[in-house]
Design a protein around this motif. Structure first.
Motif, PDB file in Angstrom:
ATOM      1  N   ASN A 151       0.811  -1.212   0.000  1.00  0.00           N
ATOM      2  CA  ASN A 151       0.000   0.000   0.000  1.00  0.00           C
ATOM      3  C   ASN A 151       0.849   1.268   0.000  1.00  0.00           C
ATOM      4  OD1 ASN A 151      -2.551   1.468   0.228  1.00  0.00           O
ATOM      5  ND2 ASN A 151      -1.873   1.960   2.299  1.00  0.00           N
ATOM      6  N   CYS A 152       1.918   1.296   0.846  1.00  0.00           N
ATOM      7  CA  CYS A 152       2.726   2.522   0.973  1.00  0.00           C
ATOM      8  C   CYS A 152       4.202   2.300   0.681  1.00  0.00           C
ATOM      9  CB  CYS A 152       2.563   3.118   2.373  1.00  0.00           C
ATOM     10  SG  CYS A 152       3.238   2.073   3.691  1.00  0.00           S
ATOM     11  N   ASN A 153       4.590   1.064   0.349  1.00  0.00           N
ATOM     12  CA  ASN A 153       5.982   0.714   0.022  1.00  0.00           C
ATOM     13  C   ASN A 153       6.940   0.866   1.195  1.00  0.00           C
ATOM     14  OD1 ASN A 153       5.446   0.039  -2.701  1.00  0.00           O
ATOM     15  ND2 ASN A 153       5.562   2.205  -3.293  1.00  0.00           N
ATOM     16  N   ALA A 154       6.415   0.911   2.414  1.00  0.00           N
ATOM     17  CA  ALA A 154       7.291   0.971   3.589  1.00  0.00           C
ATOM     18  C   ALA A 154       7.953  -0.388   3.807  1.00  0.00           C
ATOM     19  CB  ALA A 154       6.491   1.370   4.829  1.00  0.00           C
ATOM     20  N   GLU A 155       9.192  -0.382   4.324  1.00  0.00           N
ATOM     21  CA  GLU A 155       9.941  -1.607   4.561  1.00  0.00           C
ATOM     22  C   GLU A 155       9.901  -1.989   6.038  1.00  0.00           C
ATOM     23  OE1 GLU A 155      13.883  -1.566   3.098  1.00  0.00           O
ATOM     24  OE2 GLU A 155      13.343  -0.925   1.067  1.00  0.00           O
ATOM     25  N   SER A 156       9.934  -3.291   6.279  1.00  0.00           N
ATOM     26  CA  SER A 156       9.984  -3.812   7.644  1.00  0.00           C
ATOM     27  C   SER A 156      10.919  -5.019   7.658  1.00  0.00           C
ATOM     28  CB  SER A 156       8.591  -4.210   8.139  1.00  0.00           C
ATOM     29  OG  SER A 156       8.664  -4.788   9.429  1.00  0.00           O
ATOM     30  N   LEU A 157      11.713  -5.152   8.722  1.00  0.00           N
ATOM     31  CA  LEU A 157      12.662  -6.252   8.803  1.00  0.00           C
ATOM     32  C   LEU A 157      11.979  -7.576   9.119  1.00  0.00           C
ATOM     33  CD1 LEU A 157      15.604  -4.537  10.734  1.00  0.00           C
ATOM     34  CD2 LEU A 157      15.396  -4.947   8.285  1.00  0.00           C
ATOM     35  N   GLN A 158      10.757  -7.539   9.671  1.00  0.00           N
ATOM     36  CA  GLN A 158      10.036  -8.764   9.978  1.00  0.00           C
ATOM     37  C   GLN A 158       8.555  -8.583   9.627  1.00  0.00           C
ATOM     38  OE1 GLN A 158      10.455  -9.458  14.136  1.00  0.00           O
ATOM     39  NE2 GLN A 158       9.695  -7.469  14.762  1.00  0.00           N
ATOM     40  N   TRP A 159       7.873  -9.719   9.420  1.00  0.00           N
ATOM     41  CA  TRP A 159       6.468  -9.646   9.028  1.00  0.00           C
ATOM     42  C   TRP A 159       5.603  -9.224  10.202  1.00  0.00           C
ATOM     43  CZ3 TRP A 159       1.812 -11.699  10.379  1.00  0.00           C
ATOM     44  CH2 TRP A 159       0.750 -11.504   9.464  1.00  0.00           C
ATOM     45  N   LYS A 160       4.633  -8.381   9.910  1.00  0.00           N
ATOM     46  CA  LYS A 160       3.658  -7.945  10.907  1.00  0.00           C
ATOM     47  C   LYS A 160       2.287  -7.961  10.258  1.00  0.00           C
ATOM     48  CE  LYS A 160       6.940  -4.889  13.246  1.00  0.00           C
ATOM     49  NZ  LYS A 160       7.258  -3.505  13.655  1.00  0.00           N
TER      50      LYS A 160
END
Length: 457
Positions: A12-21
């Motif tokens: 949706n916003c192309n934000a990155e995260s190191l782990q799945w949430k």
């Protein structure tokens, strides 16, 4: 070959995260994080910096490299000459000791161009751009503390983030004169694996920040956590990477704090400042010589004054001792503010050389004011306080002591003797008991002589 790294990207916003949430931490949409793989590259190789080319040292350009004041004249002196552009400073201390408060005070002073001299505010320099980046507090929390300290200014910028890349981008865009990062253990980098605070993350974050600040002539202040033993947490590389290492020490239940310089490429080492906690932050105690003697009653037995020296600053500190009858099978020995092994050693010397019997008494000793002393010069004052309580005879009201007691009962000279003597004379202390003033009637060579002069008249 570049390493492959797994990450999760929000559709949706192309934000990155190191782990799945389940929920995107940026746009708050549910079930939008999708697994993706990216190649991990070293940011230092993305572009070639022209200033990194080999150049004759005499041709190095020093424009825009003048140091500027940190907001406290006393701190400028012990740092060398204030803040040096492109330098890095590491500040350590226990939680709640006042690191964030002090640094926010400095940030406000640098942003507004004010300087505190003898606890009087003066306009001593031009304003500078300051960025306060926090990974521990939100922006409303930082603003609330800044309002309480009275340091809000248009040049004081704030950022709440846990990504080091966010801070590096602002350094490149805004080019602030001073950057404060609170704290390095809360940041994470895309260039390293693991959670924030581990060795790899701390190394990567610190390296990226130092490199970016040197490239843009920004002074960097990193706040570091400490271990239970009081040492700086994290890899030793962190201390080698910075130019200055500062430790803020003290008891959170006391009103004073001690700022100690442990490493300094631009000025003297082992210097210190004494601060007092006030309603609006930390205030420098300009003359700490007698600050730790407040409310002292010299008419009581078991108290002695030592002229201690830390760095090049002399100050008088009270040593207290209590010798009382014991009701335990094994007498108790307690020491606060110094190594208790020093107390055990001195008691053994007193029993052997003065033929005293401490087998039926409890002995308690402490450094007054919540101070901690590590130097050997407190030995003579500690012996005098113990003997005073043992005989229940007060010491002379203005007496002062310093000297190291060896295992033979001899009193050895200690460093900075001239500094101690000049300060004791300036403050009007007499008699002065120390091992080097042979022409003085109070010159003492052994603890037996000290006992004779004080208690066997």
């Amino acid at each position: 070959m570049a390493k492959v790294k797994e990450t999760y990207i929000c559709s949706n916003c192309n934000a990155e995260s190191l782990q799945w949430k389940g929920q995107c931490p940026n746009c708050k949409e549910w079930n939008t994080l999708e697994l993706a793989t990216v190649k991990k590259t070293n940011s230092s190789h993305k572009k070639t910096i022209k200033s990194n080319n080999i150049i004759a040292l005499q041709d190095v350009n020093l424009d825009n490299h003048e140091s500027f004041g940190c907001g406290l004249k006393a701190l400028d002196k012990i740092l060398g000459n204030g803040f040096v552009p492109g330098s890095a400073i590491l500040v350590g201390g226990e939680p709640g000791i006042g690191k964030s408060t002090l640094l926010l005070q400095l940030a406000g002073a640098v942003a507004s161009g004010t300087q505190m001299e003898n606890n009087v505010c003066i306009n001593a320099q031009k304003p500078h751009i300051v960025l306060y980046a926090s990974g521990e507090e939100s922006l409303p929390q930082i603003k609330g503390r800044a309002e309480r300290l009275g340091v809000l200014h248009e040049n004081l910028l704030a950022l709440a983030t846990n990504r080091v890349q966010d801070i590096v981008d602002i350094i490149e865009d805004e080019r602030p004169n001073l950057l404060i990062v609170d704290s390095i253990q809360t940041l994470s980098s895309d260039m390293a694996e693991g959670l924030a605070g581990n060795v790899s993350q701390v190394k990567a974050c610190a390296s990226e920040l130092v490199e970016a600040c040197k490239r843009n002539n920004t002074t960097l202040i990193l706040v570091g956590h400490v271990t239970k033993d009081g040492d700086l947490a994290g890899p030793r590389l962190l201390e080698h990477l910075v130019d200055t290492v500062i430790s803020l020490e003290g008891d959170r239940k006391q009103i004073f704090r001690i700022l100690r310089v442990l490493k300094n490429r631009f000025g003297p080492n082992q210097e210190l400042l004494v601060f007092q906690m006030k309603q609006k932050g930390l205030e420098v105690i300009e003359d700490p010589s007698t600050f730790f003697l407040e409310a002292r009653d010299s008419s009581l037995s078991g108290t002695a004054i030592v002229m201690a020296v830390d760095g090049q600053k002399p100050f008088a500190v009270e040593i207290q001792a209590l010798v009382t009858k014991t009701y335990l099978s094994i007498p108790r020995r307690t020491g606060l503010g110094f190594d208790v092994n020093r107390l055990h050693l001195l008691l053994a010397v007193l029993e052997k050389r003065l033929r005293l019997n401490f087998g039926q008494v409890d002995i308690y000793a402490k450094v007054g004011g919540g101070m901690r002393l590590q130097e050997p010069g407190l030995d003579l004052a500690l012996v005098a306080a113990i003997l005073s309580s043992f005989y229940d005879i007060p010491l002379p009201e203005r007496a002062v002591f310093w000297g190291e007691v060896d295992l033979n009962g001899h009193i050895r000279p200690v460093s900075s003797h001239t500094i101690r003597l000049n300060q004791a004379s300036k403050l009007g202390y007499t008699p002065i008991f120390c091992p080097l003033e042979e022409n003085s009637p109070f010159y003492v060579k052994t603890i037996a002589e000290l006992q004779q002069k004080l208690f066997r008249k």
